[in-house]
Design a protein around this motif. Structure first.
Motif, short mmCIF file in Angstrom:
data_model
loop_
_atom_site.label_atom_id
_atom_site.label_comp_id
_atom_site.label_asym_id
_atom_site.label_seq_id
_atom_site.Cartn_x
_atom_site.Cartn_y
_atom_site.Cartn_z
N GLN A 6 0.83 -1.20 0.00
CA GLN A 6 0.00 0.00 0.00
C GLN A 6 0.87 1.26 0.00
O GLN A 6 0.52 2.25 -0.65
CB GLN A 6 -0.94 0.00 1.21
N ALA A 7 1.99 1.21 0.70
CA ALA A 7 2.91 2.35 0.71
C ALA A 7 3.47 2.57 -0.70
O ALA A 7 3.53 3.70 -1.18
CB ALA A 7 4.04 2.11 1.70
N ARG A 8 3.86 1.48 -1.37
CA ARG A 8 4.37 1.60 -2.73
C ARG A 8 3.30 2.14 -3.68
O ARG A 8 3.59 2.96 -4.54
CB ARG A 8 4.85 0.23 -3.23
N GLU A 9 2.08 1.68 -3.50
CA GLU A 9 0.99 2.15 -4.35
C GLU A 9 0.81 3.67 -4.21
O GLU A 9 0.61 4.37 -5.20
CB GLU A 9 -0.30 1.43 -3.98
N CYS A 10 0.92 4.16 -3.01
CA CYS A 10 0.82 5.59 -2.78
C CYS A 10 2.00 6.34 -3.41
O CYS A 10 1.81 7.40 -4.01
CB CYS A 10 0.73 5.87 -1.29
N VAL A 11 3.17 5.78 -3.31
CA VAL A 11 4.36 6.39 -3.94
C VAL A 11 4.17 6.44 -5.45
O VAL A 11 4.50 7.45 -6.09
CB VAL A 11 5.65 5.64 -3.55
N VAL A 12 3.64 5.38 -6.03
CA VAL A 12 3.38 5.38 -7.47
C VAL A 12 2.43 6.52 -7.82
O VAL A 12 2.62 7.23 -8.81
CB VAL A 12 2.82 4.01 -7.94
N SER A 29 2.95 15.40 0.36
CA SER A 29 3.12 13.95 0.52
C SER A 29 2.71 13.46 1.90
O SER A 29 2.08 12.41 2.02
CB SER A 29 4.55 13.53 0.19
N ASP A 30 3.04 14.21 2.96
CA ASP A 30 2.64 13.80 4.31
C ASP A 30 1.12 13.72 4.43
O ASP A 30 0.59 12.76 4.99
CB ASP A 30 3.17 14.78 5.36
N ILE A 31 0.44 14.71 3.91
CA ILE A 31 -1.03 14.74 3.98
C ILE A 31 -1.63 13.60 3.17
O ILE A 31 -2.57 12.93 3.62
CB ILE A 31 -1.56 16.10 3.46
N ILE A 32 -1.09 13.36 1.99
CA ILE A 32 -1.60 12.28 1.13
C ILE A 32 -1.39 10.93 1.79
O ILE A 32 -2.29 10.09 1.80
CB ILE A 32 -0.93 12.35 -0.26
N LEU A 33 -0.21 10.70 2.35
CA LEU A 33 0.05 9.43 3.04
C LEU A 33 -0.89 9.26 4.23
O LEU A 33 -1.42 8.17 4.45
CB LEU A 33 1.51 9.36 3.48
N GLU A 34 -1.08 10.30 4.98
CA GLU A 34 -1.99 10.24 6.13
C GLU A 34 -3.41 9.95 5.67
O GLU A 34 -4.11 9.14 6.27
CB GLU A 34 -1.94 11.56 6.91
N ASP A 35 -3.83 10.58 4.59
CA ASP A 35 -5.17 10.35 4.05
C ASP A 35 -5.37 8.90 3.63
O ASP A 35 -6.46 8.35 3.77
CB ASP A 35 -5.40 11.28 2.85
N LYS A 36 -4.30 8.26 3.15
CA LYS A 36 -4.35 6.85 2.74
C LYS A 36 -4.09 5.91 3.92
O LYS A 36 -3.93 4.71 3.73
CB LYS A 36 -3.33 6.58 1.64
#
Length: 130
Positions: A6-12, A29-36
């Motif tokens: 899931q982390a890789r998917e978010c990085v993609v 990026s911090d906000i997007i990762l937190e949202d996911k």
């Protein structure tokens, strides 16, 4: 808790946004990762992958271009390119086993990219890792 996949998917997704011209996505990026719901160790992992890929993008694209037969890097779809960039970064700059990296890339391609992408990505990454 989020998985490394899931982390890789978010990085993609972040790399895809950059390829489409959103150069400021790194600020969020911090906000997007937190949202996911990518937090703690996985967030650190995702940020290392994202930042490492961005910092080494010229080297990664050079490596990618070496293995594209009679194709220009700009002819590769943005999703496929994001998956390849991330995977090449991991192959070249991490200690994770290459087979795991390639399997993760294929899984991402099956989920996010075109029908032909898994085979294309597998073949290209196989050449990169040799």
């Amino acid at each position: 808790m989020a998985t490394r996949t899931q982390a890789r998917e978010c990085v993609v997704g972040l790399l895809y946004a950059i390829d489409l011209g959103n150069k400021n996505i790194a600020r969020y990026s911090d906000i997007i990762l937190e949202d996911k719901k990518i937090r703690n160790k996985q967030k650190k992992f995702a940020l290392e992958l994202f930042n490492g890929t961005i910092e080494n993008l010229k080297k990664i694209d050079k490596e990618l271009s070496l293995h594209l037969k009679q194709r220009d890097i700009n002819e590769v779809g943005s999703v496929e390119k994001a998956i390849l960039r991330l995977s090449i970064y991991e192959i070249k700059f991490s200690t994770l086993p290459k087979a795991i990296i390639i399997n993760e890339a294929i899984a991402l391609a099956k989920k996010l990219a075109s029908n032909n992408a898994p085979k294309f990505i597998n073949g290209l990454l196989d050449k990169v890792q040799k």
